[in-house]
Structures are given as C-alpha cells and as structure tokens.
Design an enzyme around this catalytic site. Structure first.
Site, mmCIF file in Angstrom:
data_model
loop_
_atom_site.group_PDB
_atom_site.id
_atom_site.type_symbol
_atom_site.label_atom_id
_atom_site.label_comp_id
_atom_site.label_asym_id
_atom_site.label_seq_id
_atom_site.Cartn_x
_atom_site.Cartn_y
_atom_site.Cartn_z
ATOM 1 N N SER A 290 0.838 -1.204 0.000
ATOM 2 C CA SER A 290 0.000 0.000 0.000
ATOM 3 C C SER A 290 0.869 1.249 0.000
ATOM 4 C CB SER A 290 -0.904 0.010 1.220
ATOM 5 O OG SER A 290 -1.855 -1.008 1.097
ATOM 6 N N ASP A 315 -5.551 -2.018 -8.074
ATOM 7 C CA ASP A 315 -5.317 -2.494 -6.710
ATOM 8 C C ASP A 315 -5.462 -4.004 -6.542
ATOM 9 O OD1 ASP A 315 -4.672 -1.777 -3.998
ATOM 10 O OD2 ASP A 315 -6.748 -2.181 -3.448
HETATM 11 P P1 GDP Z 1 -0.592 2.478 -4.172
HETATM 12 O O1 GDP Z 1 -1.158 2.708 -2.817
HETATM 13 O O2 GDP Z 1 0.267 1.242 -4.234
HETATM 14 O O3 GDP Z 1 -1.636 2.484 -5.223
HETATM 15 O O4 GDP Z 1 0.413 3.674 -4.451
HETATM 16 P P2 GDP Z 1 0.201 5.044 -5.262
HETATM 17 O O5 GDP Z 1 0.339 4.835 -6.728
HETATM 18 O O6 GDP Z 1 -1.046 5.696 -4.797
HETATM 19 O O7 GDP Z 1 1.462 5.858 -4.772
HETATM 20 C C1 GDP Z 1 1.718 6.124 -3.430
HETATM 21 C C2 GDP Z 1 2.690 7.240 -3.284
HETATM 22 O O8 GDP Z 1 3.917 6.916 -3.933
HETATM 23 C C3 GDP Z 1 2.206 8.544 -3.921
HETATM 24 O O9 GDP Z 1 2.518 9.612 -3.075
HETATM 25 C C4 GDP Z 1 2.965 8.617 -5.202
HETATM 26 O O10 GDP Z 1 3.182 9.945 -5.611
HETATM 27 C C5 GDP Z 1 4.290 7.898 -4.878
HETATM 28 N N1 GDP Z 1 4.836 7.233 -6.086
HETATM 29 C C6 GDP Z 1 4.164 6.435 -6.954
HETATM 30 N N2 GDP Z 1 4.959 6.035 -7.985
HETATM 31 C C7 GDP Z 1 6.179 6.580 -7.762
HETATM 32 C C8 GDP Z 1 7.441 6.533 -8.476
HETATM 33 O O11 GDP Z 1 7.585 5.920 -9.533
HETATM 34 N N3 GDP Z 1 8.480 7.215 -7.912
HETATM 35 C C9 GDP Z 1 8.347 7.914 -6.742
HETATM 36 N N4 GDP Z 1 9.405 8.542 -6.266
HETATM 37 N N5 GDP Z 1 7.175 7.990 -6.053
HETATM 38 C C10 GDP Z 1 6.114 7.329 -6.554
HETATM 39 P P1 PGA Z 2 -3.585 0.933 -1.502
HETATM 40 O O1 PGA Z 2 -4.972 0.632 -0.773
HETATM 41 O O2 PGA Z 2 -2.774 1.894 -0.710
HETATM 42 O O3 PGA Z 2 -2.961 -0.428 -1.592
HETATM 43 O O4 PGA Z 2 -3.952 1.485 -2.844
HETATM 44 C C1 PGA Z 2 -5.683 1.106 0.231
HETATM 45 C C2 PGA Z 2 -5.431 0.801 1.693
HETATM 46 O O5 PGA Z 2 -4.302 0.582 2.119
HETATM 47 O O6 PGA Z 2 -6.426 0.806 2.411
HETATM 48 MN MN MN Z 3 -3.705 2.516 -4.881
#
Ligand code: GDP
Ligand code: PGA
Ligand code: MN
Length: 628
Positions: A290, A315
């Site tokens: 996450s 996700d």
């Molecule tokens: P998820 O929860 O796995 O879906 O993650 P998100 O795509 O929402 O990203 C979570 C955080 O990581 C956000 O603040 C993004 O801006 C940051 N982030 C996502 N991809 C990258 C990347 O390629 N490089 C960096 N430095 N930060 C990233």
């Molecule tokens: P994500 O999901 O951060 O993996 O997108 C939501 C969560 O942690 O509740």
């Molecule tokens: Mn996400």
C-alpha cells in the site's frame, strides 16, 4: 398514502423497512439479515437498489449533517474530513478466525510473533463481538448494500451483501463496486454470498463526542474475517480499507481463501497494458505494498514516444489459468480507484487527476477557498496565495508558511474507474486479459537495483517471498522501517502463508499453464543525499518496455547474483540524467546480510510451513552472493 401503508407493513421484528421489499429478497439473505437486524437493533432498515436517486438522497443528508462538503469547482464531488484518529488501516486489529489456528497462520517458530496474519479462536472472537455488536446501530439507519465484485452475473464474479450504518461507506461502495438490485436475481437457489457486516460502533444516544461528524470508535476497532463461512465483520472504523469491505477484506482475504480452495489467485495487484510503437499489446500485473505506486503505475503517462498504456485495475487482480489455452487471465473485481492523493498531480499522474474531476469523494485532503481540492504535490498547479483549509480545519495561504500541511499523508480520492481517460476498453471483460509478466516491488532505499528478472518461476516466487518495503501512512506503523511484505500481501492474506506460497509454486506442476515471467522493481533507491536515483512515474515506461521485450525473448539481460538484470544500454535512458551504475549495483555486503536476515525471518515466521523450494532458493542465492 400508498407510501405510508408500505412503510408500516414492512418490518423485521419491530424494525421498520423504510425502503425496499424485504420479502422479495433471496431467502438466504432474508435469514441472515433478520438475525443481523435483531442483533444490531437499528432504528430502521434501508435496502439499497443502486439508483441515482438513492445516492442523491444520501449525499444530501451527509451534506446537511456536515460530514460531506460539496466541492463547487467540480460536478457531484465532495470532501470529507474524518475523525483524526480514523485515517488508515489498522493491521493490529485485523484478524482471521478459523477453528484450526494453522488454517489461518503458519507454524511460526517458538517465541516469534507471527506478522503474516493474526488468528483468533472462534470463542475468543465471539466474546469480542458480544461486547460490541448487540445494539451497535441503535438510533441509526441500517443500509443493506447488494454488490458484485466483477461484472454482475459473470462466472468469475462473486456476490457480497454489506450491511452498514455509515452512509459515507454506502456512497464509497457505490463507486468501488457494482451496487444494484440486479444482484438479487443472481442469488437464487440458495447460492453463496459473502456476508459483510460493518458498524462504526457509535449507537445513539452518543456516549462519546463525535468529531467532524465522523462516527467511529477507535478504541474498539476490530476487523475480523471468517474465511470458512465467507464472512467479514468490521467494527469501529469508517476508513476505506477498514470499511469498504468489498476491497481488502473480501477481494483479498476472503477471495484469497476461496481462490486457494478453487485453484486460482486473488492478489494485491494492478493490471495494465502496454502497446509498443509497433502496435503490439502486452498485459502485465504488478504487486506493491500500500502506498508504493500501484495506482500510479496502472495509469502511467509514458515519456517514451509511441507507447500507449491502458489501465484495467489499480489495486486487486483475480487471476486464473485458462483450462484450454493455459493463459493466465486477470480481472479487476472493482469499479473505482481509492488512491493516495498526496503526490498526485498533472505531472506525476495526470490520468488520476482527470479521473477524479467529477462524481468523486475526497477524504482528508485540503480544500481551496474556491471549492477545489488541494494536497501536497499540487503546489505547482495552484496559484501562490490561494487560501487553503487543511483537513484539520486550519486556514492558511499557499506559499506563506512552508510548515503547514493541507492533507493527511494517507488522504484519498475515490473515483469511478470508467472516468479514467486511459481505461482499457476490455476492463470489464468477464474473460479477463492474458498476463505476460508479473512484477513485484517495494520501497527499497538501499541495495536493490531498479529491475531484476527472475531466473525461472521458482526463483520468481522467491523474489516475491523476500519482498520488503519501507512502511507508509497507509496503515498504523510509525516511522520509516523496512518491513518484510512477501507478495505485498502481508496484511491481506486470509490463510496460512506457507500454503499461500506453495499454492503459487504448484502452478508450475501443470505443464499446460503458460507461466508469466516474474520481475522485481524498485523505483525508490536513494543516493547519498537521500534523493531518488530514478525519476519514476512516467519514466517507469522505460523499465516496462525492457520487461515487455524480455517477455518477447530479446537478448538484453545478463546474470547477476540476485537475478537477471538489464545489459548495459538495454534500457532506453534517452533524455535522462541517471547514475546507472549506482542504480543497478548489487553490493555484496548488503546482499550477504540481506539473505541471512531473510532466511532467519522466513524461517521464524513460517517455520516448517516454509516450502522446501524456497529453502533451496535461499541456499542458491547464498551461493551466488558468496561468489561475487
Ligand atoms: P498504491 O497505494 O500502491 O496504489 O500507491 P500510489 O500509486 O497511490 O502511490 C503512493 C505514493 O507513492 C504517492 O505519493 C505517489 O506519488 C508515490 N509514487 C508512486 N509512484 C512513484 C514513483 O515511480 N516514484 C516515486 N518517487 N514515487 C512514486
Ligand atoms: P492501496 O490501498 O494503498 O494499496 O492502494 C488502500 C489501503 O491501504 O487501504
Ligand atoms: Mn492505490
């Protein structure tokens, strides 16, 4: 008159049904509902049909009450500030309940606290629930939400019914899942459905102060799963990951167990496609913990000309090997994105911004004085001097005081996937899309190269088993510790993790299965000044391109002690300034310690449930490292 008559004759026990026809629900649903209504003792019951009128009614109620504020800059979008004690998933209060402890968790070594799932016995859980559930909805409306994970009626889909006393949850479930009275038609003949009960744990009259019009009961949060009987009970929290039960609770923990029983996979993975300049399209799935980049990768805007990325899901992936073709087919069971807001902007992820400009709910972000959303990362797209109201209600002018924070780091946008400008036209295809590569990754500030390809299927599963990542604000862990998070599933697995790894290994036994290639990526390696060595975001296409070329068998990889890595100049770095050697180095000391630590952790956590194949992989890795 007809309405009044209707209301008065429909009741369960002495609880009136204000909307919907209880008698016409499938019999097995009626039985369960009647018990839950009696237990939770709401003031009334509302059976949702998924209509727009329903959403409008509930939205207006929440705006009136002050839980939601309309964002006047956009169409049908709202901001919500929670009680600041209820902002993330609570892993320490998340349990799996089975008669047999080891159906839920592995045989950890003596003295080791198992972190790959928490088990509670049915009798202990009964006590906990007896202390919480009776009368938990007193004075509140109980909403009955019929929903489908996956296209309604598709053989791969699963039906759930969520009961909740939170209308925020109802509105969010409408975005994240398919809510419709159609569902009932697909539940005839005593068919199974996943029973989801959610309560904020704040009956009326209130005995505690309600903060921000956000009912919750943080001291008593409990999120429990009964995989044997396909049931989830979540109490005390309204935060998405704890309360939108279709998501992590059902689609990962319960579905994971169903998948284990039935021979498929329910994974914490995005699904995307990449089309190269020749017009060849490949589908990949990727698992990161996450807040480690799934949503961003799923809808990336390529910086390499001629490439197209399309999003299927951000996700969760439900995947199965096709009996006929042997392809691994993946569907996204959800219909919305519940994404991390901070860091999202028109440069890092324009598609996410464009998706959430209407019909969206923003939780714990800041608001601009002119009725827009604001969060950290939007500095360059918002005029300096703009007045911001932070998620804690503090007012300040942008640029005046750099210490002010508008949003909680785990603030979220919740928006319909169909609004995504690059949503794939097959994103709802019940047959799913064929997966050519599976990527694992995490936040690894040190030691771990940008990309590694596994030598083979078993080695790929070892790469996934040794996955680690720096903790984020998505759950309650504080500070930046590197935690093990095998398969990015540590908080989401619904059965014995040893069995889970073995389940993955077993797919190799059927020669018909076309096993995808497995990779490990790390966008988060730091230099000595704590700056990212890799630009990330849209430039990740360069790594994806390499991965896709590898699935085509191009000779662009070389052997390292941790797996196959790109040959020099095989990744297109045109226009970038990166220190390739630093980014790709495999420091011997680091990996020597790492493999020892990984062995001791996996052995401690899984004990004799650690599959033999993984032990062999560990030995081989030790050998390779000693030869560096
Ligand atoms: P998820 O929860 O796995 O879906 O993650 P998100 O795509 O929402 O990203 C979570 C955080 O990581 C956000 O603040 C993004 O801006 C940051 N982030 C996502 N991809 C990258 C990347 O390629 N490089 C960096 N430095 N930060 C990233
Ligand atoms: P994500 O999901 O951060 O993996 O997108 C939501 C969560 O942690 O509740
Ligand atoms: Mn996400």
């Amino acid at each position: 008159f007809v309405e009044v008559h209707y209301i008065t004759i429909q009741q369960v026990g002495n609880v009136p049904i204000t909307k919907g026809d209880f008698q016409s629900l499938p019999h097995q649903v009626q039985t369960w509902l009647a018990q839950m209504i009696q237990l939770c003792a709401p003031r009334a019951v509302y059976i949702c049909d998924g209509s727009e009128e329903e959403a409008e009614m509930v939205t207006n109620k929440l705006v009136e009450r002050g839980t939601l504020t309309k964002l006047t800059k956009y169409e049908n979008s709202y901001i919500c500030w929670t009680d600041p004690r209820d902002v993330a998933r609570v892993e320490s209060k998340t349990f799996i309940v089975t008669n047999n402890k080891y159906a839920s968790i592995p045989h950890s070594r003596e003295g080791v606290k198992c972190v790959l799932g928490q088990w509670m016995s049915p009798s202990d859980m009964k006590q906990e629930l007896d202390d919480r559930l009776p009368g938990c909805m007193a004075g509140r409306m109980l909403y009955v939400i019929p929903f489908s994970m996956g296209p309604i009626g598709s053989p791969l889909s699963k039906i759930g019914v969520q009961i909740t006393d939170s209308n925020y949850v109802l509105l969010s479930m409408r975005i994240m899942t398919r809510v419709s009275s159609e569902i009932w038609k697909h539940l005839r003949h005593n068919e199974e459905f996943v029973k989801c009960l959610h309560s904020t744990g704040v009956p009326r009259p209130h005995t505690q102060k309600i903060i921000n019009n956000w009912p919750c009961n943080p001291e008593k949060i409990l999120i429990c799963h009964f995989p044997d009987i396909r049931k989830v009970i979540s109490y005390g929290s309204g935060y998405g990951g704890n309360s939108l039960l279709g998501k992590k609770c059902f689609a990962l923990r319960i579905a994971g167990r169903i998948a284990y029983d039935e021979g498929w996979l329910a994974e914490h993975m995005l699904i995307m496609s990449i089309t190269n300049p020749k017009g060849e399209e490949k589908f990949i799935a990727a698992a990161f913990p996450s807040a480690c980049g799934k949503t961003n990768l799923a809808m990336l805007t390529p910086t390499m000309p001629g490439y197209t990325v399309r999003c299927i899901g951000d996700d969760i992936a439900w995947m199965r090997f096709d009996k006929q073709t042997g392809e691994l087919r993946a569907i996204n069971p959800e219909t919305g994105f519940f994404g991390v807001a901070p860091g999202t902007n028109m440069k890092t992820n324009p598609n996410a911004i464009l998706t959430c400009l209407k019909n969206s709910i923003f939780t714990n972000v800041g608001e601009t004085a002119d009725g827009g959303f604001y969060w950290e990362g939007l500095e360059n797209e918002t005029p300096p001097g703009t007045e911001i109201i932070s998620w804690t209600g503090e007012r300040y002018k942008l640029g005046e005081d750099k210490t002010k924070k508008s949003s909680h780091p785990n603030a979220r946008f919740c928006c319909p996937a169909r609004q995504c400008p690059i949503i794939h036209d097959r994103w709802e295809d019940p047959a799913g899309v064929p997966i050519s590569a599976i990527i694992f990754g995490g936040r690894r500030p040190e030691g771990v190269p940008l990309v590694i390809e596994s030598f083979d299927w078993k080695h790929g599963i070892f790469l996934a088993s040794q996955l680690k990542s720096e903790t984020t604000a998505a759950a309650e862990h504080t500070g930046k510790q590197i935690m093990h998070d095998p398969f990015a599933m540590r908080p989401f697995v619904g059965y014995n993790f040893g069995h889970y790894i073995q389940h993955w290994l077993d797919f190799e036994k059927d020669p018909k299965n076309k096993l995808p290639k497995i990779f490990h990526v790390n966008w988060f390696r730091l230099d000595e000044n704590k700056k990212f060595l890799w630009p990330g975001f849209g430039d990740n296409i360069r790594v994806l391109d390499w991965i896709v070329r590898r699935t085509n068998g191009e000779d662009i990889a070389e052997i390292s002690s941790v797996g196959l890595i790109p040959k020099k100049d095989s990744i297109n770095l045109q226009g970038l300034i990166v220190d390739w050697d630093k980014l790709m180095s495999v420091p011997k000391d680091y990996w020597k310690d790492d493999i020892e630590e990984t062995l001791s952790w996996l052995d401690g956590q899984l004990g004799d449930d650690l599959p033999h194949d993984i032990r062999i992989q560990i030995e081989q890795q030790k050998q390779r490292i000693s030869q560096i």
